[in-house]
Structures are given as structure tokens and as C-alpha cells.
Design an enzyme around this catalytic site. Sequence first.
Site, PDB file in Angstrom:
ATOM      1  N   THR A  31      41.491  44.429  54.731  1.00 47.79           N
ATOM      2  CA  THR A  31      40.067  44.105  54.542  1.00 47.79           C
ATOM      3  C   THR A  31      39.653  42.823  55.250  1.00 47.79           C
ATOM      4  O   THR A  31      38.532  42.711  55.741  1.00 47.79           O
ATOM      5  CB  THR A  31      39.762  43.971  53.027  1.00 47.79           C
ATOM      6  OG1 THR A  31      40.008  45.231  52.428  1.00 47.79           O
ATOM      7  CG2 THR A  31      38.329  43.582  52.761  1.00 47.79           C
ATOM      8  N   ASP A  75      44.769  49.884  57.713  1.00 45.45           N
ATOM      9  CA  ASP A  75      44.587  49.692  56.271  1.00 45.45           C
ATOM     10  C   ASP A  75      46.010  49.720  55.701  1.00 45.45           C
ATOM     11  O   ASP A  75      46.813  50.582  56.066  1.00 45.45           O
ATOM     12  CB  ASP A  75      43.763  50.867  55.731  1.00 45.45           C
ATOM     13  CG  ASP A  75      43.414  50.710  54.263  1.00 45.45           C
ATOM     14  OD1 ASP A  75      42.234  50.680  53.945  1.00 45.45           O
ATOM     15  OD2 ASP A  75      44.344  50.646  53.424  1.00 45.45           O
ATOM     16  N   SER A  76      46.309  48.795  54.805  1.00 45.15           N
ATOM     17  CA  SER A  76      47.721  48.685  54.385  1.00 45.15           C
ATOM     18  C   SER A  76      48.188  49.868  53.543  1.00 45.15           C
ATOM     19  O   SER A  76      49.374  50.013  53.288  1.00 45.15           O
ATOM     20  CB  SER A  76      47.966  47.366  53.654  1.00 45.15           C
ATOM     21  OG  SER A  76      47.492  47.431  52.334  1.00 45.15           O
ATOM     22  N   SER A  77      47.268  50.738  53.147  1.00 39.38           N
ATOM     23  CA  SER A  77      47.723  51.959  52.468  1.00 39.38           C
ATOM     24  C   SER A  77      48.482  52.856  53.438  1.00 39.38           C
ATOM     25  O   SER A  77      49.172  53.789  53.028  1.00 39.38           O
ATOM     26  CB  SER A  77      46.530  52.706  51.871  1.00 39.38           C
ATOM     27  OG  SER A  77      45.964  51.896  50.876  1.00 39.38           O
ATOM     28  N   THR A 107      45.604  44.109  51.118  1.00 35.49           N
ATOM     29  CA  THR A 107      46.129  43.732  49.805  1.00 35.49           C
ATOM     30  C   THR A 107      46.823  44.897  49.086  1.00 35.49           C
ATOM     31  O   THR A 107      47.677  44.670  48.237  1.00 35.49           O
ATOM     32  CB  THR A 107      45.000  43.206  48.895  1.00 35.49           C
ATOM     33  OG1 THR A 107      43.991  44.214  48.770  1.00 35.49           O
ATOM     34  CG2 THR A 107      44.387  41.937  49.440  1.00 35.49           C
ATOM     35  N   ASP A 108      46.432  46.130  49.432  1.00 39.63           N
ATOM     36  CA  ASP A 108      46.931  47.274  48.646  1.00 39.63           C
ATOM     37  C   ASP A 108      48.452  47.323  48.564  1.00 39.63           C
ATOM     38  O   ASP A 108      49.012  47.595  47.501  1.00 39.63           O
ATOM     39  CB  ASP A 108      46.418  48.600  49.243  1.00 39.63           C
ATOM     40  CG  ASP A 108      44.924  48.796  48.982  1.00 39.63           C
ATOM     41  OD1 ASP A 108      44.355  48.035  48.177  1.00 39.63           O
ATOM     42  OD2 ASP A 108      44.338  49.716  49.581  1.00 39.63           O
ATOM     43  N   GLN A 297      57.577  48.853  32.537  1.00 41.47           N
ATOM     44  CA  GLN A 297      56.181  49.100  32.939  1.00 41.47           C
ATOM     45  C   GLN A 297      55.298  47.882  32.668  1.00 41.47           C
ATOM     46  O   GLN A 297      54.196  47.787  33.200  1.00 41.47           O
ATOM     47  CB  GLN A 297      55.606  50.289  32.151  1.00 41.47           C
ATOM     48  CG  GLN A 297      56.259  51.595  32.485  1.00 41.47           C
ATOM     49  CD  GLN A 297      55.711  52.759  31.669  1.00 41.47           C
ATOM     50  OE1 GLN A 297      54.710  52.639  30.986  1.00 41.47           O
ATOM     51  NE2 GLN A 297      56.382  53.890  31.756  1.00 41.47           N
ATOM     52  N   CYS A 298      55.781  46.956  31.821  1.00 37.68           N
ATOM     53  CA  CYS A 298      54.986  45.753  31.522  1.00 37.68           C
ATOM     54  C   CYS A 298      54.972  44.832  32.740  1.00 37.68           C
ATOM     55  O   CYS A 298      55.967  44.751  33.454  1.00 37.68           O
ATOM     56  CB  CYS A 298      55.609  44.968  30.372  1.00 37.68           C
ATOM     57  SG  CYS A 298      55.643  45.860  28.833  1.00 37.68           S
TER      58      CYS A 298
HETATM   59  N1  ASP Z   1      42.586  48.962  51.626  1.00 34.73           N
HETATM   60  C1  ASP Z   1      42.705  47.595  52.046  1.00 34.73           C
HETATM   61  C2  ASP Z   1      44.114  47.384  52.578  1.00 34.73           C
HETATM   62  O1  ASP Z   1      45.015  47.244  51.819  1.00 34.73           O
HETATM   63  C3  ASP Z   1      42.408  46.674  50.925  1.00 34.73           C
HETATM   64  C4  ASP Z   1      42.516  45.215  51.245  1.00 34.73           C
HETATM   65  O2  ASP Z   1      42.930  44.772  52.283  1.00 34.73           O
HETATM   66  O3  ASP Z   1      42.139  44.419  50.377  1.00 34.73           O
HETATM   67  O4  ASP Z   1      44.297  47.371  53.772  1.00 34.73           O
END
Ligand code: ASP
Length: 360
Positions: A31, A75-77, A107-108, A297-298
Site C-alpha cells: 500500500t 501486493d504482498s498477498s 502489510t498483509d 491460537q492466542c
Molecule cells: N494488500 C496490501 C499489501 O499487503 C496491504 C498493505 O500493504 O497494507 O500489499
Amino acid sequence: MKKMSYKTIHINTAVSGKSASSILIIYTGGTLGMLYDKKHDVLRPFDLEQLLEKIPEIASFDLDLQIIAFEKPIDSSNIQPSHWVELAKLIQENYATFDGFVVIHGTDTMAYSASALSYMLENLSKPVIFTGAQLPIGAIRNDARENLITALEIASEKEANGLPRIQEVCIYFDNFLLRGCRAKKVQSAHFDAFRSENFPPLAEAGIQIDYHKAFLIQQNNTEKTLQIQTQLHTNVAILKLFPGISAALVNSILQVENLKGLVFETFGAGNAPVEKWLMESLQKAIDKGIVIMNVSQCIGGKVLMGRYETSKHLLALGLIDGADITTEAAITKMMYVLGKTEHAEEIKILLATSLRGEMN
Ligand code: ASP
């Protein structure tokens, strides 16, 4: 994946000459560097030149800066272990030339990538700081500028003896510097996207940056050469328990062909239902040579196998105690350890040992 291509830009901004730190920024996407595409109503990565235009401050830093960008920012996904290998190689190839590294990343999956790199970069004695943003750098109100600028400052920080202050892989986000393999994305709407529940922040940025020195990893021997391990074993899985989980579901995962490792996400302090079918399925998997790590899971606290009746059987089966590790650090650790050795005993020892401060 075919060989990645990169763009490189050298911005020689240091004004004070020789003593200025040299930093390599590796721009992968996320992002931070996205633009709103009105036509398709989505956020899309934009390219490196556009990114630089948005941060004119970069040119006034007293740093020697170079930027290497993925030709097509992602996109990091879409991150794959093959990208981690590329990142490790880039850092190794440039290790002698730069004092520190800042990786701009979505961030993902940032916590996965930072964890993977923590393991893969062996004998690391320079800072590798991941950062990103919840709002793009082109937005009027954004967290991108502050995150990137402070990440650069942290990566360039040196001790009086000239050694880098940070000698590990970290995530810098929303005023906190976190150990990379302790961080977890916990927020998708607010700026405080990351938390490290089981380990204190390494630094906090306010008017000045306060480092919590007692928590920093310090290499005794910074002369050791950086080694990278690029072998990652990806036949691993995460199985998250829930009340009512069926034998069919558990078995379909445990019977995946060539499965070598499982992160078993259990309840609370590492507990699971005391069901005969579950014990039998886990036993069969262990007999086939699958290593199973018990991870809670916590987000805070740790696995204490044997504390409750509902975890005694897991201890008896020989599950590896994941202690207070995050799922992100556990699955990437499995890939790394299974890529390193095929010896069952060594695998168990490495998984149960803290390799980069990822567990206590
Ligand atoms: N979908 C974005 C990514 O991980 C989200 C982000 O960067 O905050 O690339």
C-alpha cells in the site's frame, strides 16, 4: 518463478561525506506505494519513479541511498517463498556495500516475510528493517511518509564504536520497532497494524527514538560472513482447531502428499479435544515422519503442554512445544528447518530452540 528483474536508482544524498551511512531500500510493493485507480476502483502498485516524487524529503537525508525495486511491485498477498529467496540474495549481494537495508513491503504478509528473512539471513549483523503503510504515500493523510523516514533513520543508526545499532530483521510501523519474527498483523483499519505481544518493542519513536537496548540482538562477532539459506521446504501446513472440527478435515490435511510439517494451532495454553480419532490421526502422521508443532491460537501467552488434561496427550504423542511463537514465525521456521536438514532429531531440536529470538 522466472528470474525477477529489478530497477535500480542511486540517490547520492549524503552531504557529510565519508561517515554518512549507506542504505539500500528494497521496494517490493504494498500500500505504501499504491495509487488509486479510479477506472477500476482499486488500489494498485505504482512504480519507483512515482514513489520518489512523493517523498522529496528523501533527498535531504544525510545518507547514501540506493533503491532497488521489483520491476513489477506486488501486493504482498502475492508474496511467495521464491520472493524471500530473491530478497535474501539481494541483501547478500549488497551486504558489503551498505550499512543497512530497508524493505518496503505490503502489510498483509510482512510478518511472514520478516520471519522468513530472520531465519534465512544467517550471521546477520546489520539492520534489515521492513516497513510499509496503511495509507499510500500519495494520500494527503498517510502513515507512509513517517514509517519510511523513521525506518531509514533506524537503519542508519550506529553505535559509538561504528557498529550498527540494530543487527537483526525488524518491522518498523506506527512508532514501534518490533523484532520481525515476533510481529503479527493485528489491524487492517488503524495505523497500529502490528503487535508483538510476547516480546517488548525494540524501540519507540517519539520526539526522539528510544532504543530498549537490553532486548536487541547483538552479534558477538560482526566479522562472521553473512550466509543465506535459500532452501525452503514448502510442504507444510497450518491446521487451526475449532470446536466441532471433523476427522475428515483433519485427515485430509494430514494426508496431503509429502507433507513434512504441521503447525497445529491449538486452544489457549496448547490444548486440544481429548478425542480418540484425533489422537490416532496425529499419531499416524507422526509415525509417517510429519513433525507437528503445537502453537497457540492466542496472540499472547504460551503453550504449556501437560498443564491441562487436554494437552497431556499431545505431550505424550511427541508434539513439539511452540512455546510463545507466532504462527507466522512457526510456519516459516518449519520451511527453513526442513530445508536445512532431513535428520528427524536435528529437526526437532532446531524447531524447539530459539534461533533468532522468535520464542522464549
Ligand atoms: N494488500 C496490501 C499489501 O499487503 C496491504 C498493505 O500493504 O497494507 O500489499
